[in-house]
Design a protein around this motif. Structure first.
Motif, PDB file in Angstrom:
ATOM      1  N   ASN A 118       0.634  -1.183  -0.044  1.00  0.00           N
ATOM      2  CA  ASN A 118      -0.035   0.088   0.012  1.00  0.00           C
ATOM      3  C   ASN A 118       0.849   1.158  -0.059  1.00  0.00           C
ATOM      4  N   TYR A 119       0.280   2.535  -0.287  1.00  0.00           N
ATOM      5  CA  TYR A 119       0.939   3.678  -0.226  1.00  0.00           C
ATOM      6  C   TYR A 119       1.739   3.907   0.932  1.00  0.00           C
ATOM      7  N   GLN A 120       1.224   3.841   2.233  1.00  0.00           N
ATOM      8  CA  GLN A 120       1.995   3.955   3.284  1.00  0.00           C
ATOM      9  C   GLN A 120       3.343   3.234   3.530  1.00  0.00           C
ATOM     10  N   LEU A 121       3.334   2.097   2.910  1.00  0.00           N
ATOM     11  CA  LEU A 121       4.575   1.065   3.133  1.00  0.00           C
ATOM     12  C   LEU A 121       5.521   1.786   2.075  1.00  0.00           C
ATOM     13  N   LEU A 122       4.903   1.866   0.884  1.00  0.00           N
ATOM     14  CA  LEU A 122       5.498   2.249  -0.325  1.00  0.00           C
ATOM     15  C   LEU A 122       6.293   3.713   0.019  1.00  0.00           C
ATOM     16  N   GLN A 123       5.947   4.547   0.691  1.00  0.00           N
ATOM     17  CA  GLN A 123       6.278   5.920   1.048  1.00  0.00           C
ATOM     18  C   GLN A 123       7.808   5.714   1.927  1.00  0.00           C
ATOM     19  N   CYS A 124       7.810   4.498   2.272  1.00  0.00           N
ATOM     20  CA  CYS A 124       9.155   4.201   3.202  1.00  0.00           C
ATOM     21  C   CYS A 124      10.255   4.122   2.215  1.00  0.00           C
ATOM     22  N   PHE A 125       9.977   3.773   0.922  1.00  0.00           N
ATOM     23  CA  PHE A 125      11.117   3.514  -0.283  1.00  0.00           C
ATOM     24  C   PHE A 125      10.966   4.684  -1.099  1.00  0.00           C
ATOM     25  N   GLU A 126      10.489   5.811  -0.670  1.00  0.00           N
ATOM     26  CA  GLU A 126      10.511   6.907  -1.586  1.00  0.00           C
ATOM     27  C   GLU A 126      11.835   7.351  -2.608  1.00  0.00           C
ATOM     28  N   LYS A 127      12.891   7.031  -2.019  1.00  0.00           N
ATOM     29  CA  LYS A 127      14.141   7.256  -2.926  1.00  0.00           C
ATOM     30  C   LYS A 127      14.822   6.298  -3.471  1.00  0.00           C
ATOM     31  N   ILE A 128      14.104   5.032  -3.427  1.00  0.00           N
ATOM     32  CA  ILE A 128      14.701   3.889  -3.997  1.00  0.00           C
ATOM     33  C   ILE A 128      14.040   3.061  -4.871  1.00  0.00           C
ATOM     34  N   SER A 129      14.359   2.235  -5.813  1.00  0.00           N
ATOM     35  CA  SER A 129      13.500   1.552  -6.561  1.00  0.00           C
ATOM     36  C   SER A 129      12.942   0.321  -5.914  1.00  0.00           C
ATOM     37  N   VAL A 130      11.819  -0.027  -6.265  1.00  0.00           N
ATOM     38  CA  VAL A 130      10.882  -1.084  -5.811  1.00  0.00           C
ATOM     39  C   VAL A 130      10.553  -1.839  -7.150  1.00  0.00           C
ATOM     40  N   ILE A 131      10.865  -2.867  -7.289  1.00  0.00           N
ATOM     41  CA  ILE A 131      10.903  -3.910  -8.470  1.00  0.00           C
ATOM     42  C   ILE A 131      10.207  -5.069  -8.235  1.00  0.00           C
ATOM     43  N   ASN A 132       8.941  -5.211  -8.988  1.00  0.00           N
ATOM     44  CA  ASN A 132       8.176  -6.385  -9.079  1.00  0.00           C
ATOM     45  C   ASN A 132       8.550  -7.201 -10.285  1.00  0.00           C
ATOM     46  N   LEU A 133       8.560  -8.647  -9.963  1.00  0.00           N
ATOM     47  CA  LEU A 133       8.724  -9.685 -11.072  1.00  0.00           C
ATOM     48  C   LEU A 133       7.315 -10.323 -11.049  1.00  0.00           C
ATOM     49  N   HIS A 134       6.823  -9.920 -12.518  1.00  0.00           N
ATOM     50  CA  HIS A 134       5.282 -10.388 -12.554  1.00  0.00           C
ATOM     51  C   HIS A 134       5.242 -11.496 -13.522  1.00  0.00           C
ATOM     52  N   PHE A 135       4.547 -12.453 -13.422  1.00  0.00           N
ATOM     53  CA  PHE A 135       4.296 -13.207 -14.416  1.00  0.00           C
ATOM     54  C   PHE A 135       3.271 -12.894 -15.432  1.00  0.00           C
ATOM     55  N   GLY A 136       3.696 -12.631 -16.481  1.00  0.00           N
ATOM     56  CA  GLY A 136       2.651 -11.966 -17.643  1.00  0.00           C
ATOM     57  C   GLY A 136       3.201 -10.876 -18.378  1.00  0.00           C
ATOM     58  N   ILE A 137       2.888 -10.743 -19.429  1.00  0.00           N
ATOM     59  CA  ILE A 137       3.309  -9.519 -20.324  1.00  0.00           C
ATOM     60  C   ILE A 137       2.195  -8.331 -19.948  1.00  0.00           C
ATOM     61  N   THR A 138       2.722  -7.405 -19.240  1.00  0.00           N
ATOM     62  CA  THR A 138       1.890  -6.247 -18.925  1.00  0.00           C
ATOM     63  C   THR A 138       1.887  -5.199 -20.276  1.00  0.00           C
ATOM     64  N   PRO A 139       0.897  -4.488 -20.467  1.00  0.00           N
ATOM     65  CA  PRO A 139      -0.368  -4.175 -19.731  1.00  0.00           C
ATOM     66  C   PRO A 139      -1.373  -5.117 -19.909  1.00  0.00           C
ATOM     67  N   LYS A 140      -1.136  -5.873 -20.998  1.00  0.00           N
ATOM     68  CA  LYS A 140      -2.219  -7.017 -21.689  1.00  0.00           C
ATOM     69  C   LYS A 140      -2.639  -7.904 -20.530  1.00  0.00           C
ATOM     70  N   TYR A 141      -1.582  -8.438 -19.526  1.00  0.00           N
ATOM     71  CA  TYR A 141      -2.194  -9.466 -18.533  1.00  0.00           C
ATOM     72  C   TYR A 141      -1.517  -8.932 -17.349  1.00  0.00           C
ATOM     73  N   ARG A 142      -2.288  -8.368 -16.587  1.00  0.00           N
ATOM     74  CA  ARG A 142      -2.215  -7.809 -15.209  1.00  0.00           C
ATOM     75  C   ARG A 142      -2.978  -8.573 -14.275  1.00  0.00           C
ATOM     76  N   GLY A 143      -2.592  -8.605 -12.893  1.00  0.00           N
ATOM     77  CA  GLY A 143      -3.324  -9.159 -11.818  1.00  0.00           C
ATOM     78  C   GLY A 143      -2.861 -10.778 -11.692  1.00  0.00           C
ATOM     79  N   SER A 144      -3.986 -11.677 -11.468  1.00  0.00           N
ATOM     80  CA  SER A 144      -3.565 -13.095 -11.118  1.00  0.00           C
ATOM     81  C   SER A 144      -3.670 -13.976 -12.234  1.00  0.00           C
ATOM     82  N   ASN A 145      -3.094 -14.969 -12.262  1.00  0.00           N
ATOM     83  CA  ASN A 145      -3.278 -16.284 -13.194  1.00  0.00           C
ATOM     84  C   ASN A 145      -2.803 -15.699 -14.529  1.00  0.00           C
ATOM     85  N   THR A 146      -1.861 -14.855 -14.586  1.00  0.00           N
ATOM     86  CA  THR A 146      -1.525 -14.242 -15.918  1.00  0.00           C
ATOM     87  C   THR A 146      -0.479 -15.031 -16.670  1.00  0.00           C
TER      88      THR A 146
END
Length: 273
Positions: A118-146
């Motif tokens: 959430n926003y409050q937690l992400l604010q702790c990382f305001e000056k650094i990169s936060v990277i996600n590894l997502h299964f699926g090619i975005t933006p066509k497949y976002r969310g679950s079971n992608t």
């Protein structure tokens, strides 16, 4: 030092253990409740007939068997100096997590297999990169079971991963790297998924190293919203349709280029360095 947010399933342990070994001064937050489907989930569900439930149960059994083959270890490699915190999906964004995060000084954050930060937690990382590894090619497949939706929609060209910067929306932030999965005609669903994970290792490590060393180009922002798939949308009936498509040669047609499958427009700033 990097901070890792990790799910508890074997697939998440596999990649995040590689990162813990590669970057031994890292810290980790582990969401200990399992994500995804499980045995017996639909056994007493009146919406599905016995044949469909039996197919689902066999699917889960084969998944567990295949993942055990590809990822034999079932524990996190935490050394004596590893700072770690176990949490749950409900407590992921809690004050306890925020307090733990604030006690660290990571150079970047890597997320794989946990719920939405959430926003409050992400604010702790305001000056650094936060990277996600997502299964699926975005933006066509976002969310679950992608990785399942492309198979259901006869779109195997969109089996793959996206490494992107996290923002407040689901699988939405600017993209660092995308790649499609290399698989064979005879691969099962689970073998394709395991290969997707294994093939994600090198670009993930490369991206983390470049971010830490400040040698990475800026990620690419996407203006199109794509589609968000919610977890409850995918049912055993969808799975039944996928197995029928595979039996009818979906992967063979794709790899032999016998049908006009859509090709994704992949993004990667890794290739620019």
């Amino acid at each position: 030092m990097i901070l890792i947010f990790s799910g508890f399933n074997k697939r998440y342990k596999y990649i995040n253990n590689i990162l813990l070994n590669k970057f031994p001064s890292s810290s980790i937050i582990i969401q200990k409740d399992f994500k995804g489907d499980h045995k017996g989930k639909y056994n007493n569900d009146p919406r599905y007939d016995k044949e469909t439930i039996k197919l689902f149960e066999k699917h889960i059994q084969e998944r567990d068997k295949t993942e055990k083959k590809y990822y034999p270890d079932d524990k996190f490699y935490l050394n004596e100096n590893t700072k770690y915190l176990y949490t749950t999906s409900k407590e992921l964004n809690s004050e306890k997590t925020i307090k733990f995060v604030k006690s660290l000084k990571p150079k970047m954050v890597f997320v794989f297999g946990v719920g939405l930060l959430n926003y409050q937690l992400l604010q702790c990382f305001e000056k650094i990169s936060v990277i996600n590894l997502h299964f699926g090619i975005t933006p066509k497949y976002r969310g679950s079971n992608t990785l399942l939706w492309p198979l259901y929609l006869n779109d195997p060209g969109h089996l793959g991963i996206t490494l992107h910067q996290i923002d407040s929306k689901i699988d939405h932030g600017p993209i660092y790297h995308q790649q499609t999965t290399k698989f064979s005609k005879k691969d099962s669903i689970h073998e394709i998924f395991c290969k997707t994970i294994i093939q994600a290792i090198n670009p993930t490590v490369e991206l983390i190293e470049k971010i830490i060393n400040k040698t990475i180009a800026a990620p690419v922002k996407i203006s199109t919203p794509g589609t968000i798939y919610n977890n409850e949308e995918f049912t055993p009936e969808h799975l039944k349709s996928i197995y029928k498509s595979l039996k009818n040669g979906l992967l063979i047609k794709y790899l032999d280029k016998k049908s006009n499958f859509e090709k994704p427009k992949l993004i990667s700033v890794l290739k620019q360095n």
